[in-house]
Design an enzyme around this catalytic site. Sequence first.
Site, PDB file in Angstrom:
ATOM      1  N   ASP A 179     -30.243  36.227  68.101  1.00 27.13           N
ATOM      2  CA  ASP A 179     -30.566  34.827  68.354  1.00 27.13           C
ATOM      3  C   ASP A 179     -30.060  34.051  67.130  1.00 27.13           C
ATOM      4  OD1 ASP A 179     -31.459  32.439  69.360  1.00 27.13           O
ATOM      5  OD2 ASP A 179     -33.461  33.156  69.872  1.00 27.13           O
TER       6      ASP A 179
HETATM    7  C1  BGC Z   1     -32.625  29.891  71.077  1.00 23.90           C
HETATM    8  C2  BGC Z   1     -31.740  30.606  72.073  1.00 23.90           C
HETATM    9  C3  BGC Z   1     -30.443  29.870  72.237  1.00 23.90           C
HETATM   10  C4  BGC Z   1     -29.784  29.725  70.879  1.00 23.90           C
HETATM   11  C5  BGC Z   1     -28.453  29.002  70.901  1.00 23.90           C
HETATM   12  C6  BGC Z   1     -31.892  29.603  69.782  1.00 23.90           C
HETATM   13  O1  BGC Z   1     -32.646  28.820  68.929  1.00 23.90           O
HETATM   14  O2  BGC Z   1     -33.773  30.653  70.818  1.00 23.90           O
HETATM   15  O3  BGC Z   1     -32.402  30.743  73.292  1.00 23.90           O
HETATM   16  O4  BGC Z   1     -29.630  30.531  73.143  1.00 23.90           O
HETATM   17  O5  BGC Z   1     -30.654  28.997  70.019  1.00 23.90           O
HETATM   18  O6  BGC Z   1     -28.629  27.667  71.131  1.00 23.90           O
END
Ligand code: BGC
Length: 788
Positions: A272
Amino acid sequence: MKKTMITAIAATTCMMTMNAQPKLSATNIDEVLKAMTLEEKARLLVGGANNFFGDQAVVGGEATLVPGAAGTSPEIERLGIPATVLTDGPAGVRIDPTRKGTSQTFYATGFPIGTCLASTWNEELVTRVGEAIGNETKEYRCDVILGPGMNLHRNPLCGRNFEYYSEDPLVTGKIAAAYIRGVQSQGVGVSAKHFAVNSQETDRTSVDERVSQRAARELYLRGFEIAVRESDPWTIMASYNKVNGQFSMGNRDLLTKILRDDWGFRGIVMTDWIGIRKGLETITEVQAGNDLMEPGQPAQVNEIVEGVKSGKLDIADVDRNVRRMLEYIVKTPSFKQYPASNKPDFKAHAAITRQSACEGIVLLKNNGALPFRTEQGNNNSQLVKTVALFGENSYDFLSGGTGSGCVHPPYVVDMLEGLKNAGIKSSVTLTDIYRKYIDYAKTKFQAERHPAKWFQTEMMGQQKYPEISISPIAINKEVEAADAAIITIGRQAGEGIDRDIQTEFNLIPEEHALIIDVCNAFHQAGKPVIVIINSGSVIETASWSGYPDAILCAWQPGMEGGNSVADLLTGKVNPSGKLTMTWPLAATDHPSTKGYPGTMDFYTYQVTRGYTGQVQGYDYTNHDEDIYVGYRYFDSFDREVAYPFGYGLSYTSFAYSKPVVKVIGDKVNVSVIVKNIGSVSGKEVAQVYVSAPKGKIEKPAQELKAFAKTRELNPGEQQTLTMQIPVRMLASFDEKNSQWLTEGGEYVFRIGASSRDIRQTVNAKIGTYTEKVSDALAPKARLNLLKQ
Ligand code: BGC
């Protein structure tokens, strides 16, 4: 002679150089891997960034390929390795709707949120939604959509429940697999997220989710397991949190032992979006089986290079991950140089959005007021030509949630417009009041927004403004001209923040007063009141559900929202959505609420947005409720609920025949005839719950093991639904022996219309089944597990 030799040497050198510089193709991955320098290998494992980290961000800067996309995997031009583009997800393609230097727009269809999609219980339909999302991903020149969101609704307060499917792992896994098959049929990939046990937003980048091996395997991981086995996702996203003391991103048990060794996952794992983590080395992430660090920072490339040079990191681990990256890259549209159009088919996708939302919206209550009788059509109950439309979200309908899971759609059909399209007029005075209020509230909100509250901007999704009170005098004035009243109760939530019980789960005083005053006024005149819930997740209903005539939970149904709701109100479509989570009487009825969002302690804050240091926050969350999440708890402990898991009304009714349950080898076949015994056509979701015999392992009273939805059945028409349950899916996790264990004995198959509306039961003998798996994720802390 000399000249020939020189030419020969030159030719060989040239060939060697050429050999050393192969261009990536689907058939020369070994060769390319061999030709890569250590630095190039390290670079490939560290993703390109968007503007998450300001100027530290750049590893290639490829994200600008598609402005607003979340990130990229890096390009290595020398070897013909293109950058690939990763975009959020999951309710549509989340990219910037406008770009500098062009008047062209880049809006994307706002599809129904995850919870709404799951509430359709219709895998085929979800696959069609997935196809449309995959198509837009590709037409916008992206390679992977960062979804589906697959975390369990452990507790109704999680801010991101709207992106997730259910409190039940079978529904989660089946719906996710359907979505993934749809997206990937278009030649783009998914990133199933957030792996794993990411059931809260509060301190999500540091909190340790302490959970028994059994609850992890049976609940939090099972959905992912089903999706991996049934839909072969290209990628999986490791979550921010820790699981039993170790960050998921560096958790070998999770990313290799369980995901790859036990389930046979073949794709790549990405992190993530956090870059360098305090307390977790990039080396550990590589070793654990994390193939792509997002969004990368140059220091991580150095760390991998230095790690290999110093012997701390085995080059074999790096090569393994690089190979997986190359295998992923050759499948992508970027690699195949797909000529993206930047023009998705909005018309076709709006139709699928409208239809899927209709099937996911759940009718919670109906005393006969619905469907409305309209001049356009049916001849049911009340003739409704004009409505009094209350609640600010009637005029600012929430199509989706906030944070990375929001989408920028070209439009959102609100209730006013949806009703108008269905031939129903609305009160002019109320429209005037609410429209002006929304304009004022928007301006005020943005003026007062704290600059650090990044999630409170329109780019992060539609905002929710506080409900206003409408006095009984004003309400009374509406009664005469209107044939019915509609009140929309809106809730917004999303990434980064969990929901508050008092102001977000419960109704606020203005909302309570509105429902009671409108019901009093309209009921006195014999006119019905309908409440529309426009929320991504569960709210309190017990204190007010007695007042209105009908309640429709519309969720956040995507950009066609108002049209979908109108289709159901007018009976153009018969509701067939069912709840994929329990609606409790109070948020505190869930045993997990006691420990939600966790226990306060001092911990070292993560490096996001330039801040590090010791702060007080939620250090860990004990999953003391263990396997008793959702209906597994409410049914086993015999607790009253507002609306049970699997519940949803229809304008018709269905009869269930005596089912036939046959054990054939390692599978149980359940078939049941469902007949429409009402007067309008409709669809029904049949659910199979299984109660296990008493054995060594304590079991919940019942667990959902299969479900199926009928086609649209005309009055009097019937359909045989056949469902298959692998015996391994009846197993519980036997921690002592690290195995799945189905204890032999007499099982009860309970077939019904919801977890609390069981229509038929059949007993069947099942033999013992065991399946050894790796011993992984042992808790380090003592948990005080709930027992029956
Ligand atoms: C979120 C993800 C997301 C990623 C990219 C993160 O903060 O938890 O779900 O895909 O950001 O935007």
